[in-house]
Design an enzyme around this catalytic site. Structure first.
Site, PDB file in Angstrom:
ATOM      1  N   SER A  68      -8.438  11.104  10.182  1.00 50.03           N
ATOM      2  CA  SER A  68      -7.684   9.034   9.673  1.00 50.03           C
ATOM      3  C   SER A  68      -6.341  10.023   9.065  1.00 50.03           C
ATOM      4  O   SER A  68      -5.469   8.854   8.743  1.00 50.03           O
ATOM      5  CB  SER A  68      -8.734   9.456   8.100  1.00 50.03           C
ATOM      6  N   LEU A 126     -17.654  12.964  -2.788  1.00 47.60           N
ATOM      7  CA  LEU A 126     -18.198  13.893  -1.169  1.00 47.60           C
ATOM      8  C   LEU A 126     -17.924  15.251  -1.649  1.00 47.60           C
ATOM      9  O   LEU A 126     -17.115  15.342  -2.442  1.00 47.60           O
ATOM     10  CB  LEU A 126     -16.575  13.486  -0.767  1.00 47.60           C
ATOM     11  N   GLU A 176      -6.542   2.653   6.159  1.00 44.02           N
ATOM     12  CA  GLU A 176      -8.074   2.936   6.818  1.00 44.02           C
ATOM     13  C   GLU A 176      -8.272   1.105   7.294  1.00 44.02           C
ATOM     14  O   GLU A 176      -8.891   1.279   7.741  1.00 44.02           O
ATOM     15  CB  GLU A 176      -8.635   3.523   5.797  1.00 44.02           C
ATOM     16  N   GLN A 180     -18.627   4.440   8.407  1.00 47.41           N
ATOM     17  CA  GLN A 180     -19.902   5.506   8.719  1.00 47.41           C
ATOM     18  C   GLN A 180     -20.096   6.114   7.119  1.00 47.41           C
ATOM     19  O   GLN A 180     -19.558   5.789   6.248  1.00 47.41           O
ATOM     20  CB  GLN A 180     -18.273   6.872   9.353  1.00 47.41           C
ATOM     21  N   GLY A 223       1.748  -1.258  -0.162  1.00 49.71           N
ATOM     22  CA  GLY A 223      -0.058  -0.198  -0.489  1.00 49.71           C
ATOM     23  C   GLY A 223       1.114   1.364  -0.106  1.00 49.71           C
ATOM     24  O   GLY A 223       1.906   0.855   0.526  1.00 49.71           O
ATOM     25  N   ALA A 224       0.470   1.731  -0.528  1.00 47.84           N
ATOM     26  CA  ALA A 224       1.246   3.131  -0.816  1.00 47.84           C
ATOM     27  C   ALA A 224       0.329   4.383  -1.302  1.00 47.84           C
ATOM     28  O   ALA A 224       0.824   5.933  -1.333  1.00 47.84           O
ATOM     29  CB  ALA A 224       2.005   3.585  -2.253  1.00 47.84           C
ATOM     30  N   GLY A 225      -1.050   4.221   0.073  1.00 52.05           N
ATOM     31  CA  GLY A 225      -1.034   5.687   0.403  1.00 52.05           C
ATOM     32  C   GLY A 225      -0.353   6.152   1.429  1.00 52.05           C
ATOM     33  O   GLY A 225       0.275   6.336   1.733  1.00 52.05           O
ATOM     34  N   GLY A 226      -1.116   7.389   2.531  1.00 57.25           N
ATOM     35  CA  GLY A 226      -0.026   8.115   3.291  1.00 57.25           C
ATOM     36  C   GLY A 226       0.249   6.968   4.187  1.00 57.25           C
ATOM     37  O   GLY A 226       1.495   7.041   5.100  1.00 57.25           O
ATOM     38  N   ALA A 227      -0.253   5.419   5.399  1.00 60.45           N
ATOM     39  CA  ALA A 227       0.183   5.353   5.791  1.00 60.45           C
ATOM     40  C   ALA A 227       0.857   4.159   5.363  1.00 60.45           C
ATOM     41  O   ALA A 227       2.107   4.558   6.144  1.00 60.45           O
ATOM     42  CB  ALA A 227      -1.610   4.242   6.661  1.00 60.45           C
ATOM     43  N   GLY A 228       1.273   3.448   4.296  1.00 61.37           N
ATOM     44  CA  GLY A 228       2.165   3.400   3.349  1.00 61.37           C
ATOM     45  C   GLY A 228       3.540   3.782   3.332  1.00 61.37           C
ATOM     46  O   GLY A 228       4.964   3.237   3.840  1.00 61.37           O
ATOM     47  N   GLU A 278     -16.811  17.985   4.688  1.00 57.73           N
ATOM     48  CA  GLU A 278     -17.779  18.874   5.416  1.00 57.73           C
ATOM     49  C   GLU A 278     -16.068  20.135   6.050  1.00 57.73           C
ATOM     50  O   GLU A 278     -17.579  21.286   6.884  1.00 57.73           O
ATOM     51  CB  GLU A 278     -16.625  18.147   6.929  1.00 57.73           C
ATOM     52  N   HIS A 319     -20.647   9.190   5.271  1.00 59.80           N
ATOM     53  CA  HIS A 319     -20.891  10.314   5.273  1.00 59.80           C
ATOM     54  C   HIS A 319     -22.098  11.597   4.566  1.00 59.80           C
ATOM     55  O   HIS A 319     -22.498  10.611   3.879  1.00 59.80           O
ATOM     56  CB  HIS A 319     -19.538  10.918   4.795  1.00 59.80           C
ATOM     57  N   ARG A 326     -20.232  13.291  11.969  1.00 58.77           N
ATOM     58  CA  ARG A 326     -20.979  12.349  10.826  1.00 58.77           C
ATOM     59  C   ARG A 326     -22.239  11.087  11.063  1.00 58.77           C
ATOM     60  O   ARG A 326     -23.348  11.147  10.249  1.00 58.77           O
ATOM     61  CB  ARG A 326     -20.226  11.746   9.940  1.00 58.77           C
ATOM     62  N   PHE A 364     -14.105  21.601  12.287  1.00 63.56           N
ATOM     63  CA  PHE A 364     -14.809  20.027  11.679  1.00 63.56           C
ATOM     64  C   PHE A 364     -15.251  19.721  12.407  1.00 63.56           C
ATOM     65  O   PHE A 364     -15.443  20.636  13.412  1.00 63.56           O
ATOM     66  CB  PHE A 364     -14.066  19.345  11.165  1.00 63.56           C
ATOM     67  N   HIS A 369     -17.921   5.517   3.404  1.00 61.14           N
ATOM     68  CA  HIS A 369     -17.059   6.586   3.441  1.00 61.14           C
ATOM     69  C   HIS A 369     -16.659   5.793   3.938  1.00 61.14           C
ATOM     70  O   HIS A 369     -14.811   6.086   2.801  1.00 61.14           O
ATOM     71  CB  HIS A 369     -17.483   7.758   4.286  1.00 61.14           C
ATOM     72  N   ARG A 428     -15.740   8.155  13.562  1.00 60.84           N
ATOM     73  CA  ARG A 428     -15.059   8.922  12.828  1.00 60.84           C
ATOM     74  C   ARG A 428     -15.237  10.206  13.020  1.00 60.84           C
ATOM     75  O   ARG A 428     -16.026  10.346  12.540  1.00 60.84           O
ATOM     76  CB  ARG A 428     -13.834   8.258  11.626  1.00 60.84           C
TER      77      ARG A 428
HETATM   78  C1  FAD Z   1     -13.240  11.441  -1.095  1.00 63.01           C
HETATM   79  C2  FAD Z   1     -12.551  11.361  -0.053  1.00 63.01           C
HETATM   80  C3  FAD Z   1     -11.866  12.342   1.413  1.00 63.01           C
HETATM   81  C4  FAD Z   1     -11.516  11.892   2.519  1.00 63.01           C
HETATM   82  N1  FAD Z   1     -11.318  13.492   2.815  1.00 63.01           N
HETATM   83  C5  FAD Z   1     -10.382  13.122   4.453  1.00 63.01           C
HETATM   84  C6  FAD Z   1     -10.293  14.414   4.390  1.00 63.01           C
HETATM   85  O1  FAD Z   1     -10.458  15.492   4.869  1.00 63.01           O
HETATM   86  N2  FAD Z   1      -9.502  14.156   6.111  1.00 63.01           N
HETATM   87  C7  FAD Z   1      -9.308  12.497   6.851  1.00 63.01           C
HETATM   88  O2  FAD Z   1      -8.692  12.619   7.514  1.00 63.01           O
HETATM   89  N3  FAD Z   1      -9.833  11.705   5.910  1.00 63.01           N
HETATM   90  C8  FAD Z   1     -10.433  11.229   5.307  1.00 63.01           C
HETATM   91  N4  FAD Z   1     -10.236  10.481   4.375  1.00 63.01           N
HETATM   92  C9  FAD Z   1     -10.661   9.308   4.483  1.00 63.01           C
HETATM   93  C10 FAD Z   1      -9.410   9.306   4.298  1.00 63.01           C
HETATM   94  O3  FAD Z   1      -8.808   9.520   3.311  1.00 63.01           O
HETATM   95  C11 FAD Z   1      -8.564   7.722   4.331  1.00 63.01           C
HETATM   96  O4  FAD Z   1      -8.721   7.024   5.290  1.00 63.01           O
HETATM   97  C12 FAD Z   1      -6.843   7.248   3.957  1.00 63.01           C
HETATM   98  O5  FAD Z   1      -6.332   8.031   3.676  1.00 63.01           O
HETATM   99  C13 FAD Z   1      -6.393   6.225   4.154  1.00 63.01           C
HETATM  100  O6  FAD Z   1      -4.967   5.909   3.478  1.00 63.01           O
HETATM  101  P1  FAD Z   1      -4.548   4.610   3.723  1.00 63.01           P
HETATM  102  O7  FAD Z   1      -3.220   4.788   3.632  1.00 63.01           O
HETATM  103  O8  FAD Z   1      -4.900   3.504   4.508  1.00 63.01           O
HETATM  104  O9  FAD Z   1      -4.587   3.917   2.160  1.00 63.01           O
HETATM  105  P2  FAD Z   1      -4.877   4.258   0.394  1.00 63.01           P
HETATM  106  O10 FAD Z   1      -4.638   5.727   0.772  1.00 63.01           O
HETATM  107  O11 FAD Z   1      -6.771   4.758  -0.130  1.00 63.01           O
HETATM  108  O12 FAD Z   1      -3.826   3.328  -0.011  1.00 63.01           O
HETATM  109  C14 FAD Z   1      -3.989   2.174  -0.101  1.00 63.01           C
HETATM  110  C15 FAD Z   1      -2.965   1.567  -1.197  1.00 63.01           C
HETATM  111  O13 FAD Z   1      -2.726   0.330  -1.518  1.00 63.01           O
HETATM  112  C16 FAD Z   1      -3.545   0.120  -2.125  1.00 63.01           C
HETATM  113  N5  FAD Z   1      -3.195  -1.608  -2.304  1.00 63.01           N
HETATM  114  C17 FAD Z   1      -4.970  -1.886  -1.782  1.00 63.01           C
HETATM  115  N6  FAD Z   1      -4.946  -2.682  -2.134  1.00 63.01           N
HETATM  116  C18 FAD Z   1      -4.095  -3.555  -3.203  1.00 63.01           C
HETATM  117  C19 FAD Z   1      -3.444  -5.228  -3.226  1.00 63.01           C
HETATM  118  N7  FAD Z   1      -4.637  -5.654  -3.135  1.00 63.01           N
HETATM  119  N8  FAD Z   1      -2.325  -4.902  -3.613  1.00 63.01           N
HETATM  120  C20 FAD Z   1      -1.021  -3.947  -3.572  1.00 63.01           C
HETATM  121  N9  FAD Z   1      -1.459  -2.413  -2.946  1.00 63.01           N
HETATM  122  C21 FAD Z   1      -2.708  -2.846  -2.909  1.00 63.01           C
HETATM  123  C22 FAD Z   1      -3.184   0.982  -3.044  1.00 63.01           C
HETATM  124  O14 FAD Z   1      -2.497   0.947  -4.372  1.00 63.01           O
HETATM  125  C23 FAD Z   1      -3.032   2.040  -2.259  1.00 63.01           C
HETATM  126  O15 FAD Z   1      -1.671   2.445  -2.581  1.00 63.01           O
HETATM  127  C24 FAD Z   1     -10.795  11.041   3.082  1.00 63.01           C
HETATM  128  C25 FAD Z   1     -11.514   9.418   2.099  1.00 63.01           C
HETATM  129  C26 FAD Z   1     -12.389   9.857   0.912  1.00 63.01           C
HETATM  130  C27 FAD Z   1     -12.804   8.709   0.156  1.00 63.01           C
END
Ligand code: FAD
Length: 585
Positions: free
Chosen positions: A405, A254, A389, A242, A15-20, A257, A244, A288, A122, A358, A400
């Site tokens: 998040s 979305l 997440e 949740q 996973g390459a989102g914020g957490a990863g 908020e 939204h 929410r 918020f 959401h 939440r």
């Molecule tokens: C529209 C929207 C607006 C939001 N706004 C806010 C906000 O303002 N403030 C706030 O606190 N939160 C907000 N949230 C919530 C928050 O953005 C998410 O909960 C958070 O960004 C999730 O981050 P993450 O790193 O867990 O996963 P993600 O950012 O979802 O990344 C998941 C990663 O896992 C990888 N992955 C998934 N499955 C596989 C697989 N099988 N194999 C390999 N890789 C895989 C993907 O490629 C991706 O890189 C919002 C959410 C949404 C949907």
């Protein structure tokens, strides 16, 4: 299937989102970049974190007095007391450091005239334990997540983290309670890869795609938790999902908020500010879950804009009084969405909104360092971590708060990355057996040979309808029990789906089938956990059990998927700071 390709790393992060990405920064710093790999099915900057709009919460006190202790309390109360309180304390304390750390790494926050990081209101964030709303959300216009993701990705590139983009996790290799690696499918070639690793961190994000109307991206299919649950790992608090309050009517896209944080007001058909009747102190900035229920109640009482609950009714989010200057400066993307999807200028007309699925409060149970919990007694897996997440620490409890998040990703992504890097420095690499990818190869072969006449598209639509209608904002035992049975038969129907496309490169038919399987497994655990919790708490609102019942249900649920059924257990809640009270806003 040919022989899988092999790789060896100290740490593998899925996973390459914020957490990863944050975990990768920590892990690569401590153990060397070439010992850390990030596997992602998407190109990293397409992760859903990039869609986050409104803000990241931290008690900086830049505009008015604020304290981490108030932030922690709001988080606990907002989560209807199902939050683990020490975890909430860490979240709120460390949020301040996290935001300044992001600033130093180059994140372009919106500023006050004096040049400080600007903050806005918020939902559920208050001063002095609930007195009035407080400005706690730090933001970069309405592109906060986009900026976080870009900032972290460029830092990872600078640190030479090894990226495997467009690789799909399909299995996690667990020997007893020890994790030794993963199996991934390379999307461009269809080849299987085995990654041996001393430690694996799952950060695959959310699973909102199990619902018909959702704010979540197409990729949010819960792959990480689903793969783990099939490997015997429990999932925690899955009944809490949740909604939204403000998705664009009929689309679920979305509307942050942050619009209400800047002063936007929800109105019914008569133009009344109906939140006055539901949350007299915080009004449109109540948590929410309460606002989503208030909207449904207004619609059911015939006060929606169409005046007809049978007609997919909606309410208005009025931001006209903010004026086009504020809207363009602080909410430019939202203004753009309104023009693009609704052909409407939010400075001129109110925005039609409905609740949208959401955020999953539940997920893979972890301790404060992201290590995965194995059982009700607090036993742990070795070398297996989760963050973001898909994980459940639990800082969000039953509901939440907005902006929490993004904090969770940075604070607990960092802690998990840190713990993992210490762990790999003293652990030995165990090579996966030569046949480690065989079960995956056989499963893919089997899918390719299926010859029934079920259609994945129909199964997906049925699942989404079931979850929306029977496990949505308001719930009832009979409906949820029905949903469990129907989800079980949909899982059976999956064995009769014929894959049209048999090509190796970018086989979307196959990928979507794997993702649907994952969503179905998580939907089943969600519905069964929800049916089992016979009370109302946070986002879990039961018409047949309308009250919170601390005597019997002030506990986390754990669910194991076993032979197509869900076995349920429980885990205590950490109540070491504040005593549970009724939730009033
Ligand atoms: C529209 C929207 C607006 C939001 N706004 C806010 C906000 O303002 N403030 C706030 O606190 N939160 C907000 N949230 C919530 C928050 O953005 C998410 O909960 C958070 O960004 C999730 O981050 P993450 O790193 O867990 O996963 P993600 O950012 O979802 O990344 C998941 C990663 O896992 C990888 N992955 C998934 N499955 C596989 C697989 N099988 N194999 C390999 N890789 C895989 C993907 O490629 C991706 O890189 C919002 C959410 C949404 C949907």
């Amino acid at each position: 299937m040919g022989r899988p390709l092999k790789h060896e790393f100290d740490a593998v992060i899925v996973g390459a989102g914020g957490a990863g990405l944050y975990a990768a920064l920590e892990s690569s710093r401590a153990s060397g970049a070439n010992r850390t790999a990030v596997i992602s099915k998407l190109l990293p900057i397409r992760s859903h974190t990039g869609a986050a709009q409104g803000g990241i919460g931290a008690a900086l006190g830049n505009i008015e007095e604020d304290k981490p202790e108030w932030h922690a309390f709001d988080t606990v109360k907002g989560g209807d007391y199902l939050v683990d309180q020490q975890a909430a304390g860490i979240l709120a304390d460390d949020a301040v450091r996290a935001v300044y750390d992001l600033e130093k790494r180059g994140l372009p926050f919106s500023r006050t005239p004096e040049g400080k990081i600007d903050q806005r209101r918020f939902g559920g964030h208050t001063r002095n334990f609930g007195e009035a709303p407080v400005r706690r959300a730090c933001y970069a216009a309405d592109r906060t997540g986009h900026m976080i993701l870009q900032t972290l990705y460029q830092q990872c590139i600078k640190n030479d983290v090894s990226f495997f983009d467009e690789f799909q996790l399909v299995d996690v290799l667990i020997d007893g309670r020890k994790c030794i690696g993963i199996v991934a499918l390379e999307l461009a070639t269809g080849a299987l890869h085995v990654f041996d690793a001393k430690a694996v961190l799952i950060a695959t994000g959310g699973f909102g795609r199990m619902f018909r109307t959702t704010s979540n991206a197409y990729a949010n299919t819960g792959d990480g938790p689903a793969v783990l649950t099939r490997r015997g790992v429990p999932l925690q608090d899955m009944e809490f999902f949740q909604f939204h309050p403000t998705g664009i009517r009929g689309m679920g896209i979305l509307i942050t908020e942050g619009v209400r944080g800047e002063g936007g007001i929800l109105r019914n058909a008569k133009g009344d500010r109906f939140m006055e009747h539901y949350a007299p102190t915080l009004l449109d900035l109540a948590p929410r879950d309460m606002i989503a229920r208030a909207i449904v109640t207004e619609i059911r009482s015939g006060r929606g804009v169409l005046g007809d609950p049978a007609k997919d009714d909606y309410v208005h989010l009025d931001a006209t009084h903010l004026g086009s200057e504020v809207l363009e400066k602080k909410l430019p993307d939202i203004s753009d969405f309104c023009r693009t999807y609704l052909n409407l200028d939010p400075a001129q007309k109110p925005i039609p909104v409905q609740p949208t699925a959401h955020y999953g409060m539940g997920g893979i149970p972890t301790d404060l360092d992201g290590r995965v919990v194995a059982d009700e007694q607090g036993g742990m897996y070795e070398g297996l971590y989760a963050a973001g997440e898909c994980a459940c620490v639990s800082v969000h409890g039953a509901n939440r708060l907005g902006t929490n998040s993004l904090v969770d990703l940075i604070v607990f992504g960092r802690r998990a990355g840190r713990h993992m890097s210490e762990f790999v420095n003293q652990a030995d690499l165990v090579a996966a057996p030569a046949d480690a990818a065989d079960p995956t190869g056989q499963m893919l072969d089997r899918l390719g040979k299926q010859r029934g006449d079920e259609q994945a598209e129909k199964i997906r639509a049925s699942m989404k309808a079931l979850m929306m209608d029977s496990v949505g904002i308001y719930r009832r035992g009979d409906e949820m029990a029905g949903a469990v049975r129907e989800l079980q038969s949909l899982r059976q129907a999956m064995k009769q789906v014929r894959i049209g496309d048999m090509s190796k490169a970018y086989n979307m038919d196959l990928l979507e089938l794997l993702e649907l399987q994952n969503l179905l497994d998580l939907a089943l655990v969600t519905a069964a956990s929800a049916d089992n919790r016979k009370e109302s708490r946070g986002a879990h609102a039961r018409e047949d059990f309308p009250d919170r019942n601390d005597g019997e249900y002030l506990k986390h649920s754990l669910g194991w998927l076993e032979d197509g059924s869900v076995r349920l257990g429980a885990k205590p809640v950490d109540l070491s700071i504040w005593e549970p009270k009724p939730r009033e806003y």
